[in-house]
Scaffold this motif. Structure first.
Motif, PDB file in Angstrom:
ATOM      1  N   GLN A   1       3.919  -6.351  54.168  1.00 39.46           N
ATOM      2  CA  GLN A   1       3.298  -7.474  53.443  1.00 39.46           C
ATOM      3  C   GLN A   1       4.072  -7.812  52.168  1.00 39.46           C
ATOM      4  O   GLN A   1       4.696  -6.949  51.576  1.00 39.46           O
ATOM      5  N   GLN A   2       3.984  -9.069  51.796  1.00 42.21           N
ATOM      6  CA  GLN A   2       4.653  -9.558  50.589  1.00 42.21           C
ATOM      7  C   GLN A   2       3.842  -9.147  49.364  1.00 42.21           C
ATOM      8  O   GLN A   2       2.651  -9.428  49.290  1.00 42.21           O
ATOM      9  N   VAL A   3       4.478  -8.464  48.400  1.00 43.34           N
ATOM     10  CA  VAL A   3       3.763  -8.042  47.183  1.00 43.34           C
ATOM     11  C   VAL A   3       4.649  -8.251  45.955  1.00 43.34           C
ATOM     12  O   VAL A   3       5.873  -8.361  46.073  1.00 43.34           O
ATOM     13  N   SER A   4       3.985  -8.312  44.811  1.00 42.08           N
ATOM     14  CA  SER A   4       4.715  -8.342  43.542  1.00 42.08           C
ATOM     15  C   SER A   4       4.187  -7.229  42.655  1.00 42.08           C
ATOM     16  O   SER A   4       2.991  -6.935  42.668  1.00 42.08           O
ATOM     17  N   VAL A   5       5.073  -6.631  41.882  1.00 44.48           N
ATOM     18  CA  VAL A   5       4.671  -5.641  40.881  1.00 44.48           C
ATOM     19  C   VAL A   5       5.449  -5.919  39.590  1.00 44.48           C
ATOM     20  O   VAL A   5       6.529  -6.514  39.624  1.00 44.48           O
ATOM     21  N   GLN A   6       4.860  -5.498  38.485  1.00 40.63           N
ATOM     22  CA  GLN A   6       5.525  -5.673  37.191  1.00 40.63           C
ATOM     23  C   GLN A   6       5.456  -4.365  36.428  1.00 40.63           C
ATOM     24  O   GLN A   6       4.415  -3.708  36.423  1.00 40.63           O
ATOM     25  N   GLY A   7       6.556  -4.008  35.786  1.00 41.47           N
ATOM     26  CA  GLY A   7       6.528  -2.757  35.039  1.00 41.47           C
ATOM     27  C   GLY A   7       7.856  -2.494  34.366  1.00 41.47           C
ATOM     28  O   GLY A   7       8.657  -3.420  34.158  1.00 41.47           O
ATOM     29  N   TRP A   8       8.081  -1.234  34.065  1.00 40.64           N
ATOM     30  CA  TRP A   8       9.297  -0.835  33.363  1.00 40.64           C
ATOM     31  C   TRP A   8      10.111   0.086  34.252  1.00 40.64           C
ATOM     32  O   TRP A   8       9.562   0.960  34.931  1.00 40.64           O
ATOM     33  N   VAL A   9      11.399  -0.111  34.210  1.00 40.75           N
ATOM     34  CA  VAL A   9      12.305   0.677  35.035  1.00 40.75           C
ATOM     35  C   VAL A   9      12.414   2.083  34.451  1.00 40.75           C
ATOM     36  O   VAL A   9      12.736   2.240  33.272  1.00 40.75           O
ATOM     37  N   ARG A  10      12.084   3.075  35.260  1.00 45.30           N
ATOM     38  CA  ARG A  10      12.273   4.465  34.807  1.00 45.30           C
ATOM     39  C   ARG A  10      13.719   4.889  35.059  1.00 45.30           C
ATOM     40  O   ARG A  10      14.358   5.471  34.194  1.00 45.30           O
ATOM     41  N   THR A  11      14.199   4.595  36.275  1.00 47.93           N
ATOM     42  CA  THR A  11      15.614   4.856  36.593  1.00 47.93           C
ATOM     43  C   THR A  11      16.101   3.795  37.583  1.00 47.93           C
ATOM     44  O   THR A  11      15.304   3.202  38.307  1.00 47.93           O
ATOM     45  N   PHE A  12      17.396   3.581  37.572  1.00 49.56           N
ATOM     46  CA  PHE A  12      18.018   2.683  38.557  1.00 49.56           C
ATOM     47  C   PHE A  12      19.230   3.430  39.103  1.00 49.56           C
ATOM     48  O   PHE A  12      20.217   3.605  38.411  1.00 49.56           O
ATOM     49  N   ARG A  13      19.074   3.911  40.324  1.00 48.84           N
ATOM     50  CA  ARG A  13      20.047   4.818  40.909  1.00 48.84           C
ATOM     51  C   ARG A  13      20.950   4.065  41.889  1.00 48.84           C
ATOM     52  O   ARG A  13      20.463   3.280  42.699  1.00 48.84           O
ATOM     53  N   ALA A  14      22.224   4.305  41.771  1.00 55.19           N
ATOM     54  CA  ALA A  14      23.220   3.808  42.734  1.00 55.19           C
ATOM     55  C   ALA A  14      23.143   2.293  42.929  1.00 55.19           C
ATOM     56  O   ALA A  14      23.408   1.790  44.020  1.00 55.19           O
ATOM     57  N   ASN A  15      22.783   1.580  41.853  1.00 55.03           N
ATOM     58  CA  ASN A  15      22.617   0.124  41.937  1.00 55.03           C
ATOM     59  C   ASN A  15      21.718  -0.287  43.096  1.00 55.03           C
ATOM     60  O   ASN A  15      21.835  -1.375  43.650  1.00 55.03           O
ATOM     61  N   ARG A  16      20.808   0.587  43.467  1.00 56.50           N
ATOM     62  CA  ARG A  16      20.052   0.330  44.692  1.00 56.50           C
ATOM     63  C   ARG A  16      18.579   0.693  44.571  1.00 56.50           C
ATOM     64  O   ARG A  16      17.713  -0.027  45.040  1.00 56.50           O
ATOM     65  N   PHE A  17      18.277   1.821  43.920  1.00 57.65           N
ATOM     66  CA  PHE A  17      16.885   2.296  43.908  1.00 57.65           C
ATOM     67  C   PHE A  17      16.290   2.218  42.504  1.00 57.65           C
ATOM     68  O   PHE A  17      16.688   2.956  41.600  1.00 57.65           O
ATOM     69  N   ILE A  18      15.348   1.309  42.335  1.00 59.24           N
ATOM     70  CA  ILE A  18      14.630   1.230  41.065  1.00 59.24           C
ATOM     71  C   ILE A  18      13.369   2.078  41.187  1.00 59.24           C
ATOM     72  O   ILE A  18      12.598   1.914  42.133  1.00 59.24           O
TER      73      ILE A  18
END
Ligand code: ATP
Ligand code: MN
Length: 476
Positions: free
Chosen positions: A16-33
């Motif tokens: 399903q299509q969803v939206s979330v809003q928040g703060w990035v804890r980590t951003f790994r390998a330019n791929r996993f937020i």
């Protein structure tokens, strides 16, 4: 509308299509937020196909950045999470320069984080602590409401300095460079804002008593101030206190209520803060393991909370406690900083903790203290030397509750006021309660942060209130 991560994690991922809003804890390998929005401890994994996005945008997705993410909510094939978002839209609200953003994904000391108190809630530990704090606060109101108590708001600014709970902060609008003086050359507070000396309250009790004498069972829950220069891990200059006051309660009723109350709010967080407590339990265990064996807590955090909820508090008179302490090993071997010699000695935190942690190994309610070391309003016993006081002592904390049956007999109260050197005129309204329809009544004060300390297993009271106020520190 975007979803809260807490709520999303309860949903079945079906693309399903969803939206979330928040703060990035980590951003790994330019791929996993790993995204956190504060609704829950867990981060939500958001998978980005960076080729589909502007390079400049991707570069700004760093730890601490605020984002809105839209995409498909799907089962995760990776380890560590059951679901994730396949990101189709990525909106950056605000970046956080990694050169200057202090909360990086590594272990920060609590001392360091205290200096970044405006940002520390973005760490897992502080967000967990603050969610537990909020839940406990709700549980307090929930408990009293269910028990038929009325919440009263007692004043923060007080004109009476007779509470006797410690040093007070002055409230004044007088210009310190040019104060009005009286004939003796002292500052003339008649010209101050309230026409008299005023301070920040050290307790709402006296005012709460007046309301108990009409509403029956009341409580206050508000900020309290002590200008004591005690730099300990259990004292704040500004803290929150819960003070119930009950007409027609004697000391035993008072103890029963306090015990029931503490168990009830702890039970509430056991049920409603499972994830946060599991996380804090792990943190607590790790921290204990770094201590020398002899100083380690015998129980884990969850174990400690469950122990308190499931066991009766041990009730012991001050006199019995003094006997136990006098004959204790640390007293005989002079290991205490303050050696207990005579009946009448005030108990220090080291004694309280010995009773709770070493001797009884359970929370303890000490009662019937010497009148000399307790406040004027506590009810005098027939022995003429002890008062109907009770303190509740907790493992790792020491005193968490201080309470008493109040002196409802006018003549005895007046004698006590005189003996303690307090101006009777200051307390005219308090004495009126004993002139007009006086009745037995009792109450207690529980320091909210000490409860949060216990429930979260944190080691320092500065880490369980958003912005601690302590000597030499009122930043933020
Ligand atoms: P202590 O001996 O630990 O300083 P107290 O005897 O001064 O406590 P009370 O005046 O009886 O405490 O206050 C009631 C409750 O308020 C205490 O049992 C404690 O939980 C809490 N409390 C008191 N002083 C502080 C403080 N400076 N910071 C945080 N909590 C406090
Ligand atoms: Mn104190």
């Amino acid at each position: 509308m975007s979803s809260k991560i807490k709520q999303l994690l309860t949903q079945k991922p079906e693309g399903q299509q969803v939206s979330v809003q928040g703060w990035v804890r980590t951003f790994r390998a330019n791929r996993f937020i790993a995204l956190n929005d504060g609704s829950t401890l867990a981060n939500l994994q958001c998978v980005v196909d960076y080729e589909n996005f502007d390079e400049n945008l991707i570069r700004k997705i760093t730890t601490g950045a605020a984002v809105k993410i839209t995409g498909q909510y799907v089962e995760s094939s990776g380890k560590g999470q059951a679901s994730e978002i396949q990101v189709s839209e990525l909106h950056l609200y605000g970046s956080a320069d990694p050169e200057t953003y202090p909360i990086q994904p590594k272990k920060h000391s609590f001392e360091f984080l205290r200096e970044k108190a405006h940002l520390r809630v973005r760490t897992a530990t502080f967000s967990a602590v603050m969610r537990v704090r909020a839940a406990l606060s709700f549980a307090v109101h929930d408990f009293f409401r269910a028990e038929g108590f009325h919440y009263v708001h007692t004043p923060i600014i007080t004109g009476s300095d007779a509470e006797g709970a410690g040093e007070m902060f002055r409230v004044s609008t007088i210009d310190p460079k040019n104060p009005p003086l009286n004939e003796e050359g002292n500052v003339n507070y008649k010209e101050d804002f309230f026409g008299k000396e005023t301070h920040l309250t050290v307790s709402g009790q006296l005012e709460a008593e007046t309301y108990a004498m009409g509403l029956g069972e009341v409580y206050t829950f508000g900020p309290t101030f002590r200008a004591e220069n005690s730099n300990t891990t259990r004292h704040l200059a500004e803290f929150w206190m819960i003070e119930p006051e009950m007409a027609f309660y004697d000391l035993i009723d008072n103890m029963d209520l306090a015990e029931k109350f503490i168990k009830s709010v702890l039970r509430y967080v056991l049920v409603h803060c499972k994830e946060d407590l599991a996380f804090l339990d792990e943190r607590f265990t790790k921290e204990e393991q770094s201590k020398p064996q002899a100083q380690r807590s015998a129980m884990g955090l969850l174990e400690k909370i469950n122990f308190v909820v499931d066991n009766e508090f041990k009730r012991v008179s001050y006199t019995e406690a003094i006997d136990i302490l006098r004959n204790s090993k640390p007293n005989k071997k002079k290991k205490f900083d303050y050696i207990i010699e005579e009946w009448g000695a005030d108990l220090q935190s080291e004694h309280e903790r010995f009773l709770v942690e070493k001797h009884f190994k359970t929370p303890v309610i000490l009662f019937d203290y010497p009148a000399k070391i307790k406040a004027f309003y506590m009810r005098l016993n027939d022995d003429g030397k002890t008062v109907r006081a009770m303190d509740i002592l907790f493992p790792g904390i020491g005193e968490i509750v201080g309470g008493s049956q109040r002196e409802e007999r006018l003549d005895i109260l007046q004698e006590r006021i005189k003996a303690m050197g307090i101006e009777e005129e200051e307390l005219w309204w308090y004495l009126d309660l004993r002139k007009f329809g006086t009745a037995p009544h009792s109450g207690f004060g529980l320091g909210f942060e000490r409860l949060v300390l216990f429930a979260t297993g944190m080691g320092n009271i500065r880490d369980v209130i958003p912005f601690p106020r302590t000597p030499q520190n009122a930043s933020f």
